[in-house]
Design a protein around this motif. Structure first.
Motif, short mmCIF file in Angstrom:
data_model
loop_
_atom_site.label_atom_id
_atom_site.label_comp_id
_atom_site.label_asym_id
_atom_site.label_seq_id
_atom_site.Cartn_x
_atom_site.Cartn_y
_atom_site.Cartn_z
N TRP A 120 -96.93 -36.30 -43.35
CA TRP A 120 -96.20 -36.13 -42.09
C TRP A 120 -94.71 -35.95 -42.39
N TYR A 121 -94.22 -36.70 -43.39
CA TYR A 121 -92.81 -36.59 -43.76
C TYR A 121 -92.54 -35.22 -44.40
N TYR A 147 -92.36 -32.76 -41.70
CA TYR A 147 -91.08 -32.90 -41.00
C TYR A 147 -89.95 -32.22 -41.79
N GLU A 148 -89.96 -32.42 -43.13
CA GLU A 148 -88.91 -31.79 -43.95
C GLU A 148 -88.97 -30.27 -43.84
N PHE A 200 -90.15 -28.55 -41.37
CA PHE A 200 -89.73 -28.21 -40.00
C PHE A 200 -88.20 -28.27 -39.89
N GLN A 201 -87.63 -29.29 -40.49
CA GLN A 201 -86.19 -29.50 -40.44
C GLN A 201 -85.44 -28.35 -41.09
N CYS A 236 -96.66 -35.04 -32.99
CA CYS A 236 -95.58 -34.40 -32.20
C CYS A 236 -94.50 -35.43 -31.88
N LEU A 247 -92.53 -36.00 -35.10
CA LEU A 247 -91.60 -34.89 -35.36
C LEU A 247 -90.40 -34.96 -34.42
N THR A 248 -90.68 -35.27 -33.17
CA THR A 248 -89.62 -35.37 -32.15
C THR A 248 -88.61 -36.44 -32.56
N HIS A 271 -88.00 -37.95 -35.43
CA HIS A 271 -87.26 -37.71 -36.66
C HIS A 271 -86.27 -36.55 -36.49
N THR A 272 -86.67 -35.53 -35.75
CA THR A 272 -85.76 -34.40 -35.51
C THR A 272 -84.52 -34.88 -34.75
#
Ligand SMILES: Nc1ncnc2c1ncn2[C@@H]1O[C@H](COP(=O)(O)OP(=O)(O)OP(=O)(O)O)[C@@H](O)[C@H]1O
Ligand SMILES: [Mg+2]
Length: 365
Positions: A79-80, A83-84, A86-87, A108, A111-112, A114-115
């Motif tokens: 998941w991390y 996220y990376e 996506f970031q 979701c 992701l929300t 952390h973003t």
């Protein structure tokens, strides 16, 4: 009960329960818990409370609630990594796919949260019409989120599109067009996450998901899977799919729990509903008239731009006098169009199903 949780541990609590952080520092899926605030965990849900520092909690557990202390985190490493990725896209668009009970909504949320540590806002489109987090079941919802949340359903919904079904099979076009419509409401330069329904297991479902990816052209596709259930989609997709692990500690939901969650969703959107009359004279009602809805069918009340204002339950449609009576909380003046769906509801928001031979067979999608 009071309990102390050491730093770096997770307490998995399955509802119904209420929890209060009395001392320390803890969070859920990257959202910090506020001190001395009650957190309600519904019967159908489970939340992992992760400590940052040693923390003291006060919890009340309802009937059939349970808890389990585990070392470390219940959030998979992948998941991390997702996220990376996506970031790095800056303001990219991600689509989340996966079977039911694989943690799509939670991913979701993750992701929300952390973003939001890097950016001011993120847009979430919920295209899971059966187990909706944003908007009532049978609709698509959009939220522009600026504060971390423990569950998606607690955020304000900024725009909705009416679909009128809780399974995507017969409304594929409508869902894809609806997502496109919601995207027009997202300010530019905002990262976007699109959640989808859990229908992935047969050829038809795979074709639908591939079609959706082809039309939406996302920058990233996260595929949540336990084993090989997404293989067909992964092999045939033109957009590479990043495999993300379904968490080990998922709380799976049975048919009854899913239905109960949907009914909770209808009720939330029928709150403050009363019986109202609508003159159809100046309203767009072509779809409604063509569908010949019956008493109890769900109605979608739309504004001048085709967005859903609110749902209702049909009481009576007088085609000759062009009058409609419905149980709804929408204001008559906000409505420019009325559509209907294939969900039958009581005024209490219970799903009624269709009596033998009564389910309409012809339907536009
Ligand atoms: N990493 C995790 N740790 C602990 N519990 C989790 C985790 N991920 C999800 N859960 C719990 O498992 C349950 C199912 O997760 P979630 O609702 O995200 O799945 P879903 O794929 O969206 O399901 P549906 O198909 O019903 O939409 C929820 O109660 C959620 O809080
Ligand atoms: Mg979900």
């Amino acid at each position: 009960m009071k309990f102390v949780l050491q730093a770096g541990k997770t307490m998995l609590i399955s509802g119904p329960a209420s929890l209060r952080l009395e001392k320390g520092s803890a969070g859920v899926f990257g959202a910090p818990l506020r001190l001395k605030r009650n957190l309600i965990i519904r019967r159908e849900r489970q939340l992992p409370i992760e400590t940052v520092d040693e923390s003291v909690f006060d919890a009340e557990l309802g009937e059939k609630a349970s808890y389990l202390e585990v070392d470390g985190s219940t959030v998979p490493e992948s998941w991390y990594l997702a996220y990376e990725a996506f970031q790095k896209l800056e303001a990219g668009r991600a689509v989340v796919i996966g079977s039911t009970d694989t943690g799509k909504s939670t991913f979701c949320t993750f992701l929300t949260n952390h973003t939001l540590k890097q950016r001011d806002r993120i847009a979430v489109i919920d295209a899971d019409i059966g187990q909706s987090d944003l908007g009532p079941p049978g609709s698509l919802g959009l939220s522009i989120i600026s504060k971390p949340l423990i569950e998606l359903g607690s955020s304000n919904v900024d725009a909705m599109v009416f679909i009128g079904e809780t399974s995507p099979g017969s409304v594929i076009e409508k869902v894809i067009e609806g997502i496109m419509q919601l995207q027009t409401r997202i300010p530019s330069n905002i990262p976007t996450v699109i959640n989808t329904d859990g229908w992935v297991s047969n050829d038809e479902a795979a074709a639908y998901k591939l079609r959706l990816l082809k039309e939406l052209k996302p920058d990233l596709v996260a595929g949540l899977a336990e084993s090989s259930e997404l293989d067909q989609i992964c092999q045939r997709s033109n957009t590479p799919i990043m495999k993300v692990k379904a968490p080990k500690f998922i709380k799976a939901r049975g048919r009854e729990e899913r239905r109960s969650l949907r009914e909770y969703g209808y009720r939330k959107h029928l709150r403050d509903a009363i019986h109202k009359n609508f003159s159809l004279e100046n309203l767009k009602v072509d779809c409604l008239m063509a569908a010949r809805p019956e008493r109890g069918e769900i109605l979608g009340f739309l504004d001048g731009e085709g967005f859903l204002v609110g749902i209702g339950v049909l009481e009576n449609l007088n085609r000759t006098r062009r009058l409609l009576r419905a149980y709804t909380s929408v204001s008559v003046r906000s409505v420019a169009e009325i559509d209907c769906g294939r969900i039958r509801l009581s005024f209490n928001g219970e799903e009624l199903g269709w009596p033998e031979g009564h389910r309409p067979t012809t339907r536009r999608t």
